[in-house]
Design an enzyme around this catalytic site. Structure first.
Site, PDB file in Angstrom:
ATOM      1  CD  GLN A  41      29.900  39.944  36.639  1.00  9.18           C
ATOM      2  OE1 GLN A  41      29.374  39.547  37.860  1.00  9.18           O
ATOM      3  NE2 GLN A  41      31.029  39.864  36.317  1.00  9.18           N
ATOM      4  NE  ARG A  43      29.122  41.828  42.398  1.00  8.75           N
ATOM      5  CZ  ARG A  43      30.258  41.721  42.840  1.00  8.75           C
ATOM      6  NH1 ARG A  43      31.013  40.670  42.779  1.00  8.75           N
ATOM      7  NH2 ARG A  43      30.828  42.907  43.404  1.00  8.75           N
ATOM      8  CE  LYS A  45      25.808  37.582  43.524  1.00  8.71           C
ATOM      9  NZ  LYS A  45      25.607  36.358  42.820  1.00  8.71           N
ATOM     10  CG  ASP A  74      23.171  33.936  40.263  1.00  3.95           C
ATOM     11  OD1 ASP A  74      23.340  32.891  39.845  1.00  3.95           O
ATOM     12  OD2 ASP A  74      22.650  34.239  41.602  1.00  3.95           O
ATOM     13  CB  THR A 138      37.506  44.245  47.618  1.00  4.86           C
ATOM     14  OG1 THR A 138      36.441  43.286  47.665  1.00  4.86           O
ATOM     15  CG2 THR A 138      38.671  43.800  46.948  1.00  4.86           C
ATOM     16  CB  THR A 140      32.509  45.045  46.790  1.00  5.02           C
ATOM     17  OG1 THR A 140      33.812  44.637  45.865  1.00  5.02           O
ATOM     18  CG2 THR A 140      32.653  46.475  46.844  1.00  5.02           C
ATOM     19  CG  MET A 302      69.572  58.498  56.565  1.00  6.48           C
ATOM     20  SD  MET A 302      69.810  57.055  55.730  1.00  6.48           S
ATOM     21  CE  MET A 302      71.056  57.487  54.612  1.00  6.48           C
ATOM     22  CB  CYS A 467      71.972  47.888  55.417  1.00  7.40           C
ATOM     23  SG  CYS A 467      71.262  46.948  56.591  1.00  7.40           S
TER      24      CYS A 467
END
Length: 558
Positions: A41, A43, A45, A74, A138, A140, A302, A467
């Site tokens: 895709q 993209r 803008k 778009d 994100t 983006t 641990m 635990c």
């Protein structure tokens, strides 16, 4: 072509300097195609129409060589000018109906949706696939209002799965938002539509990726790695065959004799392998947990330092995440460790201590569930109910009123049939093993379910007994990761039968004297099994096989 599109690895381009840098977009996409991207895709803008068309034509030439569709984000006009395979439309773009009128039936039209209503409308208007998200925040995606998370995507998938509209049931789906090599297998494994056991769930058909490919130093390798991860079973749900492999047909679990034999076999496996039990737990129980691990034959460490986890995960052990100290720093270290053990394909146990007590702990639980995959989730009734809520399950009928105050389990809220339904439904939803502890424990992997009534009341009067049960389970999982359900049941039986034996001892006069004798009994039972001198049969196990867990009508999925 649109009926044969493979949406497995869907690349969304980003031409911003922060992501693309000084590289040329067409060259980056070509490398991604070589790595195995199945849809592209484009993209952008910010560029003007002339620049968009020029770049799109160059991208289309590369895509055609690999028989991969190019979609334009778009801009229907750009798609028409280029003659590419279709468009992807957001909620603020041209609607699907108008785009279909302009492009015709032969072109692909995808639609971004973040709610059931938006999905319904997109299907009704004739979209060929849905881009569902946003999954995670994100760099983006600046608009965070549409971040719906795992549960939001699950709800949309479930709507599609159960719709009376054939188009909704058949439509392809892609999730987007924060997918990368560290989480892609978990995303694809757990993003399935919750459903009853008789009906296969609707899953996503692919993942949409931006920066995990475009921003990578080696784009081809990044794409190839993602493609491999998408096309292979998750590392955390399978392991190489073990010398202690559990044999038996699909119905063998209903035989208590078979369960007894299996439990003894797995106790011997823990003894033989001495597996690492890595505990990220609170200071209150560290000593107790380490002693339990040693008594059953495991090797405890641990360490709450997430930076140590990658090295420890390579030692073929298992990890216990104990939420007893739910500070921001602890959660960061937990997330690092979970990612390391998931990547190494080693089991992780989640103990959501006090998860229902405060809003902060509920948030911490949600954070941990989003951080990785857990082979076993164990907790008392209120803790498991908190996990169910975080997983997107709503209680339609509440039990007796009462909020969890601390780490104690409190009085029971539900009877056994209701608890069994909750545990089985949650296990199926999360595709994991869930153990709800109590006077009678309930454990399920969504298909197999047991009620276990072994144990002793003193366990509920000793700080950290729950635990340390997590520690025991981790050791059994590490020794026999091929069947987490039976491994967890075997650990539970070892733990609780030893507690019963300790409770009978003349040396025990209360909870304080119980603990050292209990540790002795864990060791004594292990040695008796290994030496072949244990004189007991299946009747020693207080196990009820729940072959038919009925829908109790108390749960609703968001």
């Amino acid at each position: 072509m649109k009926d044969q599109v493979d949406y497995t690895l869907y690349l969304v381009t980003d031409s911003t300097e922060a992501i693309l840098g000084s590289r040329h977009l067409v060259e980056v996409v070509e490398q991604a195609l070589l790595g195995g991207v199945t849809v592209v895709q484009y993209r952008d803008k910010t560029s003007d129409t002339g620049a968009l068309i020029k770049t799109a034509k160059a991208l289309h030439e590369k895509c055609k060589k690999h028989n991969v569709p190019l979609l334009i984000n778009d801009r229907v006009d750009v798609a028409l000018a280029v003659g590419c395979e279709g468009v992807h439309l957001g909620q603020d773009d041209m609607n699907v109906t108008e785009a279909r009128r302009l492009l015709g039936d032969g072109n692909i039209i995808g639609a971004t949706v973040s709610s059931i209503e938006e999905a319904r409308i997109a299907v009704e208007r004739g979209a060929d696939y849905l881009g569902i998200g946003t999954l995670y925040a994100t760099s983006t995606k600046k608009n965070t209002k549409d971040i719906i998370g795992v549960n939001g995507i699950r709800s949309i998938l479930r709507y599609l799965h159960t719709s009376s509209d054939e188009a909704a049931r058949q439509i392809k789906t892609v999730c987007i938002g924060g997918v990368n090599a560290l989480n892609v297998q978990r995303v694809t494994y757990q993003l399935h539509a919750p459903s009853d056991a008789s009906s296969p769930p609707k899953s996503i058909d692919g993942v949409a990726v931006v920066s995990a490919i475009v921003a990578a130093k080696d784009v081809e390798q990044a794409a190839a790695n993602l493609k491999t991860l998408l096309c292979t079973p998750p590392t955390f749900t399978h392991s190489s065959p073990s010398t202690t492999a559990i044999n038996g047909d699909d119905d063998a679990w209903t035989s208590l004799a078979h369960l007894h034999t299996t439990a003894l076999t797995l106790t011997r496996a823990v003894h033989t392998h001495g597996p690492l039990s890595h505990n990220m737990t609170n200071l209150v129980v560290q000593n107790f947990a380490a002693s339990v691990a040693l008594a059953i034959g495991a090797s405890p460490i641990m360490s709450n330092a997430g930076a140590e986890a990658p090295d420890l995960a390579r030692l073929q052990g298992a990890l216990v995440i104990n939420m007893g100290t739910a500070t921001p720093d602890a959660l960061r270290n937990h997330a690092l460790a979970i990612a390391a053990y998931n990547a190494a394909g080693r089991p992780v146990v989640l103990d959501p201590v006090g998860a229902a007590a405060t809003s902060a702990r509920k948030d911490a639980l949600a954070s941990l569930l989003a951080a990785g995959y857990f082979a076993v989730i164990k907790g008392n009734e209120r803790e498991i109910l908190a996990v169910a809520h975080a997983s997107g399950l709503v209680m339609l009928k509440t039990g007796h009123a009462g909020q969890q105050r601390g780490v104690d389990s409190g009085h029971a809220l539900y009877d056994l049939p209701h608890r069994a339904h909750i545990v089985q439904r949650l296990a199926r939803r999360e595709r994991t093993v869930v153990l709800m502890t109590g006077a009678t424990d309930v454990i399920s992997d969504g298909r197999r379910t047991y009620a276990v009534a072994n144990g002793h009341a003193y366990l509920g009067m000793v700080t950290g007994s729950g635990c340390t049960l997590g520690t025991a389970i981790s050791a059994y999982l590490a020794a026999a990761p091929e069947d987490p359900f039976l491994a967890a049941v075997a650990a539970l039986l070892h733990f609780e039968i030893a507690a019963e034996e300790a409770g009978r001892s003349e040396a025990v006069r209360g909870p304080g004297t119980f603990v050292p004798v209990f540790i002795d009994e864990l060791y004594r039972r292990r040695k008796a099994i290994v030496d072949g001198v244990l004189e007991e049969g299946p009747e020693r196990m207080k196990v009820e096989v729940l072959t038919e867990v009925k829908d109790a009508g108390i749960l609703k999925e968001l």
